[in-house]
Design a protein around this motif. Structure first.
Motif, PDB file in Angstrom:
ATOM      1  N   TRP A 121      -6.177  -9.986   5.028  1.00  0.00           N
ATOM      2  CA  TRP A 121      -6.149  -8.945   5.728  1.00  0.00           C
ATOM      3  C   TRP A 121      -6.159  -9.236   7.336  1.00  0.00           C
ATOM      4  N   MET A 142     -11.574  -4.864  -0.897  1.00  0.00           N
ATOM      5  CA  MET A 142     -11.746  -5.700   0.486  1.00  0.00           C
ATOM      6  C   MET A 142     -12.826  -6.648   0.215  1.00  0.00           C
ATOM      7  N   VAL A 202      -7.781   2.791   2.583  1.00  0.00           N
ATOM      8  CA  VAL A 202      -8.396   1.430   3.162  1.00  0.00           C
ATOM      9  C   VAL A 202      -9.469   1.565   3.813  1.00  0.00           C
ATOM     10  N   LEU A 258       0.912  -1.266  -0.061  1.00  0.00           N
ATOM     11  CA  LEU A 258      -0.045  -0.095  -0.037  1.00  0.00           C
ATOM     12  C   LEU A 258       0.851   1.277   0.102  1.00  0.00           C
ATOM     13  N   MET A 316      -7.627  -8.804   0.863  1.00  0.00           N
ATOM     14  CA  MET A 316      -7.337  -7.559   0.198  1.00  0.00           C
ATOM     15  C   MET A 316      -6.640  -7.821  -1.144  1.00  0.00           C
ATOM     16  N   VAL A 338      -8.378  -0.615  -4.121  1.00  0.00           N
ATOM     17  CA  VAL A 338      -8.253  -1.516  -3.041  1.00  0.00           C
ATOM     18  C   VAL A 338      -9.636  -2.191  -3.039  1.00  0.00           C
ATOM     19  N   ASP A 368     -13.065  -0.531   3.332  1.00  0.00           N
ATOM     20  CA  ASP A 368     -13.729  -1.149   4.522  1.00  0.00           C
ATOM     21  C   ASP A 368     -14.939  -0.878   4.643  1.00  0.00           C
TER      22      ASP A 368
END
Length: 753
Positions: A674, A632, A732, A614, A680, A630, A736
């Motif tokens: 993750w 998730m 992130v 990252l 991730m 990104v 999330d």
């Protein structure tokens, strides 16, 4: 004469007077039980008193909300639920200090014969639930995910009597899984419990909070109260039977049995330390996810109101327990060293001169990561440093090694670097294969160095000449008053170069390595564990950067390069040995690095490696503007897999999913675990639409795949991309939040933030 005596006793009393005890109060949110054990223990065992506090525990009153009591100033502190976030959004200036339970014990309980098993079964049922329970995010989100509105339930006033679910006064009761189910089971009553956790909504509970005014006006009192409370909780969980007995004897308004209190303590302990979180851990990121779910449910949120909501009086990155945090809060750490041990600690040539060196740079990292307050005590000699630790006029010194002479008065940290001790002689001496060749000779070693003790014990025919520092030893060698000098390679290489000792060279090595440690006064064990944790947090790359800053030997233009050639050639063999050793160590470090950055179950990149990737993508984005995305990913209802088939099948499912995901990403993408069942994918040079297309592809593949044993499995996806002005945590955090939105909207879907 009497006046003088009075003045003497007055001054004496003033000198030894204790600081005044401050009175504070805590509003409990339920009737007495193990749920508040930490507060009882902190009070009864004197932890609050030791912190300078007199604490009143205000009994639960169903007509009073703890948040209102704190906001009105009738209570200094309170205990609340995740609904505190709504209070914050509504303009109440509450500050969340600590989350006692990382996972909520909250359930909706009914008699088994009522056959109420799912949220949909609650429609039209009478439910005893307090107003703050109604606002609790886990309840609202669970109902929302099952298309149930709160107004479809018949909310009635809570009686706080679990027997009411069998005597016809209610169908369902809001309670804790650690309490009422056991109480009813003791009476032979079987129950059903609907838990938000089973539906993927697992948030903080029993949040210790206060007002912004208390944090602003009494910061030391807040820190002292939080630390003493967590110390009480640590003791309660370590001594559950003893604590249960205390509650039964002194805090038992509900007349609970000792067995039920012990059971409650065991259950709550698992919730307090869920996912190996430190006791009381609380983060704004988790509240941000809660806020995002409120948004999905149509409840207005104000991002700015999150600022200052979670208490944080340090900037530490090293996780510490209560005793360690309290120790740093109460102490300014006095560190000491000489100014003449280059390249470990020495004064720079800048104006004004600054302390610098290998040891100093490691200390700076440790200080930053622990948030400690410190002051420096410079001393001229190593013996002075040792005396300062022995007499406790200093707390820690930055670079030394373990020896029997120091052990009676000192503790030692883990080593943060290791080097060979080498032999320096005149340039006319041939290569020396080891210390045995120096028997009958005089060797200069700085007084207090542990290598002197080791050489003296093994080579009794070697005469050791104690010197103030290695620079003095090299001067004695240069004038012929000793035959050799022993110190570690970086030190002698630095000094020979810096002082232009053209008649000296490195002629050999000893069998004794020097593990560089920090030495701590022996009555500060908390400081040792804090320093050890900080040393563990320093990565291999960070260590290497510090060493490279000082160990590389450079020569100024005025240096005689013929002399430099002689020195280099004379040291060639020892440096070759050193390089070979470093090569072997390098292979070992590579294996360690792989272990440290790889998830052992799936073989994927772990959290450490993902953080590195990252950072790499973020730096590229800041330099070039190349966007990265990104993704998730979270397995839907994975807990049910573990509960139904066992953790072995759960692990096989994770491995199977790992292979599926690996087969469907690009070679430039980074896939990692993750944590738990969350994965991730970092997609360089990919905008959010490209990330969505990749997620859609994987979603379709997962839906069609026949997983071993469980056959079907779905996943939820949250996607974000880098934006101008972002920090890594922003990217992130949005992914999330999108993931939690996908879960809140029913799972097996893709959401973009």
């Amino acid at each position: 004469m009497k006046q003088y005596l009075f003045l003497f006793f007055f001054c004496f009393a003033t000198l030894y007077a204790q600081p005044p005890i401050e009175k504070v109060s805590v509003q409990l949110q339920w009737a007495d039980q193990f749920q508040f054990a930490g507060y009882y223990v902190a009070k009864e065992r004197g932890f609050y008193r030791d912190a300078g506090l007199e604490v009143t525990l205000q009994k639960f009153d169903p007509k009073k909300l703890s948040v209102d009591e704190v906001m009105a100033g009738r209570s200094t502190y309170g205990i609340g639920r995740s609904s505190l976030l709504n209070d914050r959004m509504a303009g109440k200036n509450v500050v969340a200090l600590s989350a006692i339970f990382q996972s909520s014990p909250f359930v909706l309980l009914s008699q088994k014969s009522a056959d109420i098993k799912t949220p949909r079964d609650l429609k039209g049922k009478r439910v005893m639930m307090t107003s703050d329970f109604q606002d609790t995010i886990s309840v609202r989100a669970m109902l929302n995910s099952q298309d149930i509105r709160l107004d479809q339930l018949k909310i009635i006033e809570h009686s706080f009597n679990p027997i009411d679910i069998i005597n016809g006064k209610t169908d369902v009761m809001a309670c804790y899984i650690s309490n009422e189910p056991f109480v009813l089971k003791e009476k032979g009553i079987e129950t059903n419990a609907i838990s938000p956790e089973a539906y993927g909504f697992d948030f903080y509970s029993d949040i210790l909070f206060t007002s912004e005014a208390e944090v602003r006006n009494h910061p030391k009192r807040v820190r002292a109260f939080v630390d003493a409370t967590l110390k009480g909780w640590e003791y309660a969980f370590e001594h559950i039977p003893e604590t249960a007995q205390l509650i039964r004897e002194r805090y038992n308004t509900q007349n609970k049995s000792l067995e039920s209190l012990i059971y409650e303590g065991e259950v709550l302990k698992t919730l307090a330390y869920r996912k190996n979180q430190p006791l009381g851990s609380i983060t704004v990121d988790k509240f941000r996810r809660i806020s995002d779910i409120y948004k999905v449910m149509g409840i207005a949120q104000n991002e700015k109101r999150l600022e200052g909501f979670v208490y944080d009086d340090t900037h530490q990155t090293v996780l510490m327990n209560v005793d360690e945090r309290s120790f740093l809060h109460m102490n300014t750490i006095r560190y000491t060293s000489t100014l003449t041990w280059p390249p470990f600690n020495f004064l720079s040539e800048s104006s004004p001169p600054q302390l610098q060196g290998i040891a100093v740079d490691f200390w700076k990292l440790i200080s930053e990561r622990t948030g400690m307050k410190s002051s420096f005590i410079p001393l001229s000699t190593l013996s002075g440093v040792l005396d300062a630790i022995k007499t406790k006029t200093a707390d820690i010194t930055l670079g030394t090694s373990i020896s029997k002479e120091k052990e009676p008065y000192a503790l030692f940290s883990k080593p943060y670097a290791s080097f060979p001790n080498v032999i320096v002689t005149g340039k006319t001496i041939d290569f020396i294969p080891g210390l045995k060749a120096l028997e009958g000779k005089r060797i200069a070693i700085t007084e207090g160095y542990s290598v002197a003790e080791a050489i003296g014990a093994k080579y009794s025919n070697i005469t050791i000449v104690g010197v103030e520092d290695t620079r003095e030893g090299l001067k004695l060698l240069s004038s012929g008053r000793v035959d050799a000098v022993v110190d570690i390679l970086p030190v002698v290489a630095y000094l020979i170069n810096a002082d232009h000792q053209v008649n000296l060279k490195i002629s050999g090595t000893t069998e004794f390595d020097f593990d560089v440690r920090m030495m701590i006064r022996n009555d500060y064990p908390e400081l040792k564990t804090i320093v050890d944790k900080a040393i563990d947090s320093i990565t291999i790359a960070e260590r290497q950067r510090i060493l490279n800053r000082y160990i590389a030997i450079t020569y100024e233009d005025r240096v005689d390069y013929t002399w430099a050639y002689v020195v280099v050639m004379g040291a060639f063999i020892i440096i070759s040995i050193f390089i070979y050793r470093q090569f072997e160590m390098g292979k070992y470090h590579k294996r360690l690095l792989k272990m440290a950055t790889t998830d052992p179950l799936t073989g994927l990149a772990n959290r450490i490696r993902l953080d590195e990737k990252l950072l790499e993508c973020h730096q590229v984005y800041e330099r070039t503007g190349r966007v990265f995305s990104v993704i998730m990913i979270d397995l839907d209802y994975f807990k049910r897999v573990n509960d139904t088939y066992g953790h072995l099948i759960g692990d096989k499912t994770l491995v199977a999913l790992t292979q599926l995901l690996s087969d469907n990403i690009r070679h430039i993408d980074t896939l990692g675990r993750w944590g738990g069942e969350e994965f991730m994918i970092i997609c360089p040079e990919t905008e959010i639409e490209g990330g969505k297309q990749l997620a859609e592809k994987m979603q379709a593949v997962i839906e069609k795949y026949d997983f071993p044993h469980i056959h079907t499995m779905t996943c939820s996806f949250g996607i974000s991309e880098s934006r101008k002005g972002d920090r890594i945590e922003n990217v992130v955090g949005r992914a999330d939040s999108a993931l939690y939105q996908a879960k809140a909207e029913g799972r097996n879907r893709i959401c973009i933030s």
